[in-house]
Design a protein around this motif. Sequence first.
Motif, PDB file in Angstrom:
ATOM      1  N   GLU A  15     -14.892  -7.146 -12.113  1.00  0.00           N
ATOM      2  CA  GLU A  15     -13.561  -7.210 -11.507  1.00  0.00           C
ATOM      3  C   GLU A  15     -13.351  -8.517 -10.733  1.00  0.00           C
ATOM      4  O   GLU A  15     -12.735  -8.545  -9.653  1.00  0.00           O
ATOM      5  CB  GLU A  15     -13.333  -6.012 -10.575  1.00  0.00           C
ATOM      6  CG  GLU A  15     -13.524  -4.663 -11.235  1.00  0.00           C
ATOM      7  CD  GLU A  15     -12.470  -4.358 -12.285  1.00  0.00           C
ATOM      8  OE1 GLU A  15     -11.418  -5.022 -12.295  1.00  0.00           O
ATOM      9  OE2 GLU A  15     -12.731  -3.474 -13.112  1.00  0.00           O
TER      10      GLU A  15
ATOM     11  N   THR B 194      -9.760  -9.290  -9.687  1.00  0.00           N
ATOM     12  CA  THR B 194      -9.296  -8.497  -8.544  1.00  0.00           C
ATOM     13  C   THR B 194      -9.877  -9.037  -7.241  1.00  0.00           C
ATOM     14  O   THR B 194      -9.173  -9.183  -6.243  1.00  0.00           O
ATOM     15  CB  THR B 194      -9.703  -7.021  -8.710  1.00  0.00           C
ATOM     16  OG1 THR B 194      -9.044  -6.484  -9.854  1.00  0.00           O
ATOM     17  CG2 THR B 194      -9.324  -6.209  -7.475  1.00  0.00           C
TER      18      THR B 194
ATOM     19  N   PHE C 161     -11.249   1.749  -1.008  1.00  0.00           N
ATOM     20  CA  PHE C 161     -11.241   0.471  -1.706  1.00  0.00           C
ATOM     21  C   PHE C 161     -12.548  -0.273  -1.463  1.00  0.00           C
ATOM     22  O   PHE C 161     -13.147  -0.859  -2.376  1.00  0.00           O
ATOM     23  CB  PHE C 161     -10.050  -0.368  -1.213  1.00  0.00           C
ATOM     24  CG  PHE C 161      -9.765  -1.591  -2.040  1.00  0.00           C
ATOM     25  CD1 PHE C 161      -8.921  -1.526  -3.131  1.00  0.00           C
ATOM     26  CD2 PHE C 161     -10.328  -2.824  -1.710  1.00  0.00           C
ATOM     27  CE1 PHE C 161      -8.644  -2.661  -3.890  1.00  0.00           C
ATOM     28  CE2 PHE C 161     -10.061  -3.957  -2.452  1.00  0.00           C
ATOM     29  CZ  PHE C 161      -9.211  -3.873  -3.547  1.00  0.00           C
TER      30      PHE C 161
ATOM     31  N   TRP D  78      -2.319  -2.567   3.068  1.00  0.00           N
ATOM     32  CA  TRP D  78      -1.979  -1.261   2.510  1.00  0.00           C
ATOM     33  C   TRP D  78      -0.475  -1.121   2.365  1.00  0.00           C
ATOM     34  O   TRP D  78       0.289  -1.368   3.301  1.00  0.00           O
ATOM     35  CB  TRP D  78      -2.523  -0.151   3.417  1.00  0.00           C
ATOM     36  CG  TRP D  78      -2.260   1.239   2.913  1.00  0.00           C
ATOM     37  CD1 TRP D  78      -2.715   1.803   1.762  1.00  0.00           C
ATOM     38  CD2 TRP D  78      -1.470   2.252   3.564  1.00  0.00           C
ATOM     39  NE1 TRP D  78      -2.269   3.107   1.645  1.00  0.00           N
ATOM     40  CE2 TRP D  78      -1.504   3.404   2.736  1.00  0.00           C
ATOM     41  CE3 TRP D  78      -0.761   2.295   4.762  1.00  0.00           C
ATOM     42  CZ2 TRP D  78      -0.849   4.587   3.073  1.00  0.00           C
ATOM     43  CZ3 TRP D  78      -0.098   3.464   5.100  1.00  0.00           C
ATOM     44  CH2 TRP D  78      -0.146   4.601   4.262  1.00  0.00           C
ATOM     45  N   HIS D  79      -0.043  -0.711   1.161  1.00  0.00           N
ATOM     46  CA  HIS D  79       1.375  -0.510   0.866  1.00  0.00           C
ATOM     47  C   HIS D  79       1.592   0.956   0.495  1.00  0.00           C
ATOM     48  O   HIS D  79       1.321   1.362  -0.639  1.00  0.00           O
ATOM     49  CB  HIS D  79       1.812  -1.428  -0.279  1.00  0.00           C
ATOM     50  CG  HIS D  79       1.741  -2.877   0.055  1.00  0.00           C
ATOM     51  ND1 HIS D  79       2.799  -3.576   0.606  1.00  0.00           N
ATOM     52  CD2 HIS D  79       0.714  -3.766  -0.044  1.00  0.00           C
ATOM     53  CE1 HIS D  79       2.443  -4.834   0.805  1.00  0.00           C
ATOM     54  NE2 HIS D  79       1.188  -4.979   0.432  1.00  0.00           N
TER      55      HIS D  79
ATOM     56  N   ALA E 234       3.458   2.013  -2.815  1.00  0.00           N
ATOM     57  CA  ALA E 234       2.909   1.677  -4.128  1.00  0.00           C
ATOM     58  C   ALA E 234       2.343   2.910  -4.823  1.00  0.00           C
ATOM     59  O   ALA E 234       2.089   3.945  -4.194  1.00  0.00           O
ATOM     60  CB  ALA E 234       1.837   0.600  -3.993  1.00  0.00           C
TER      61      ALA E 234
ATOM     62  N   GLU F  33      -0.291   5.409  -6.714  1.00  0.00           N
ATOM     63  CA  GLU F  33      -1.646   5.794  -6.365  1.00  0.00           C
ATOM     64  C   GLU F  33      -2.640   4.883  -7.078  1.00  0.00           C
ATOM     65  O   GLU F  33      -2.491   4.570  -8.250  1.00  0.00           O
ATOM     66  CB  GLU F  33      -1.901   7.253  -6.761  1.00  0.00           C
ATOM     67  CG  GLU F  33      -3.080   7.879  -6.048  1.00  0.00           C
ATOM     68  CD  GLU F  33      -2.876   7.946  -4.538  1.00  0.00           C
ATOM     69  OE1 GLU F  33      -3.861   7.726  -3.806  1.00  0.00           O
ATOM     70  OE2 GLU F  33      -1.742   8.222  -4.101  1.00  0.00           O
ATOM     71  N   GLY F  34      -3.632   4.428  -6.353  1.00  0.00           N
ATOM     72  CA  GLY F  34      -4.616   3.505  -6.900  1.00  0.00           C
ATOM     73  C   GLY F  34      -4.234   2.050  -6.780  1.00  0.00           C
ATOM     74  O   GLY F  34      -5.028   1.163  -7.104  1.00  0.00           O
ATOM     75  N   GLN F  35      -2.999   1.793  -6.323  1.00  0.00           N
ATOM     76  CA  GLN F  35      -2.528   0.411  -6.180  1.00  0.00           C
ATOM     77  C   GLN F  35      -2.039   0.122  -4.756  1.00  0.00           C
ATOM     78  O   GLN F  35      -1.410  -0.895  -4.506  1.00  0.00           O
ATOM     79  CB  GLN F  35      -1.395   0.133  -7.169  1.00  0.00           C
ATOM     80  CG  GLN F  35      -1.781   0.348  -8.615  1.00  0.00           C
ATOM     81  CD  GLN F  35      -0.612   0.163  -9.559  1.00  0.00           C
ATOM     82  OE1 GLN F  35       0.400  -0.444  -9.229  1.00  0.00           O
ATOM     83  NE2 GLN F  35      -0.729   0.714 -10.761  1.00  0.00           N
ATOM     84  N   LYS F  36      -2.331   1.033  -3.834  1.00  0.00           N
ATOM     85  CA  LYS F  36      -1.801   0.885  -2.489  1.00  0.00           C
ATOM     86  C   LYS F  36      -2.501  -0.222  -1.694  1.00  0.00           C
ATOM     87  O   LYS F  36      -1.889  -0.860  -0.845  1.00  0.00           O
ATOM     88  CB  LYS F  36      -1.907   2.219  -1.735  1.00  0.00           C
ATOM     89  CG  LYS F  36      -1.049   3.335  -2.332  1.00  0.00           C
ATOM     90  CD  LYS F  36      -1.155   4.611  -1.527  1.00  0.00           C
ATOM     91  CE  LYS F  36      -0.395   5.759  -2.173  1.00  0.00           C
ATOM     92  NZ  LYS F  36       1.062   5.506  -2.217  1.00  0.00           N
TER      93      LYS F  36
ATOM     94  N   VAL G  75      -4.277  -3.843  -1.540  1.00  0.00           N
ATOM     95  CA  VAL G  75      -4.392  -5.114  -2.250  1.00  0.00           C
ATOM     96  C   VAL G  75      -5.140  -6.099  -1.359  1.00  0.00           C
ATOM     97  O   VAL G  75      -5.150  -5.978  -0.131  1.00  0.00           O
ATOM     98  CB  VAL G  75      -3.006  -5.689  -2.629  1.00  0.00           C
ATOM     99  CG1 VAL G  75      -2.277  -4.756  -3.576  1.00  0.00           C
ATOM    100  CG2 VAL G  75      -2.163  -5.951  -1.380  1.00  0.00           C
TER     101      VAL G  75
END
Length: 209
Positions: free
Chosen positions: A51, A54, A128, A165-166, A169, A171-174, A176
């Motif tokens: 990753e 990412t 995360f 944290w957003h 967004a 789930e799984g993308q909150k 970044v």
Amino acid sequence: MLRKSLPLLLVLTILLTLPAAVVNAQEIDGGYVNGHNITGKFWEFYNNTPEALTLFGYPITEAFVEQNHTVQYFQRARLDLIDGEIQIAKLGEYIPKDSAGVVPVVVNSTSCKRFMEGENVCYAFRQFYEMYDGEIYFGKAISQVEQQYVDGPYVQYFEKALMEWHPEAAEGQKVVLKDLGRMYFDVHNNNPALLDSVDMLITHIPVVV
């Protein structure tokens, strides 16, 4: 996936079209990603990191000498070549923090865990952190969870990363990773020309993004 090598047939085709004098395994050890070359130890580390896109993002400079050793900046990190080994720079310690606008966040301690000798890591940040081997790639937490201004994003600073944290967004993308490498570069480096795209070095295997 970015870090995967090109199919063997395509690689062989590239090699056969290069002049014999420049074709050897050492010279083609690299990739061309988003306008910049990644080579040598930097490529070995980047290409072998799960990753990597990412965790580090795209390269934003070539490798160059800064503070007596070779470095390469990526969107979310800086990789340092020290004593023949790649290290992830602890840029989070040097990013200015606007404490005047920070809103304290109260968390339930049962959802938290302390990694290394740092602050607690809680909720989605903890998930995360654990998902991406945070002790290796993020280091210890150097701040608690903070909200930047009322209705602003929730953030947490780590030695090598900055998480945001957003809640809106999917789930799984909150969570970044912020562009910590670019943030540090903009504050501490006075040569923006280093950000300019460059030509692909002819002996490097390109990575098409």
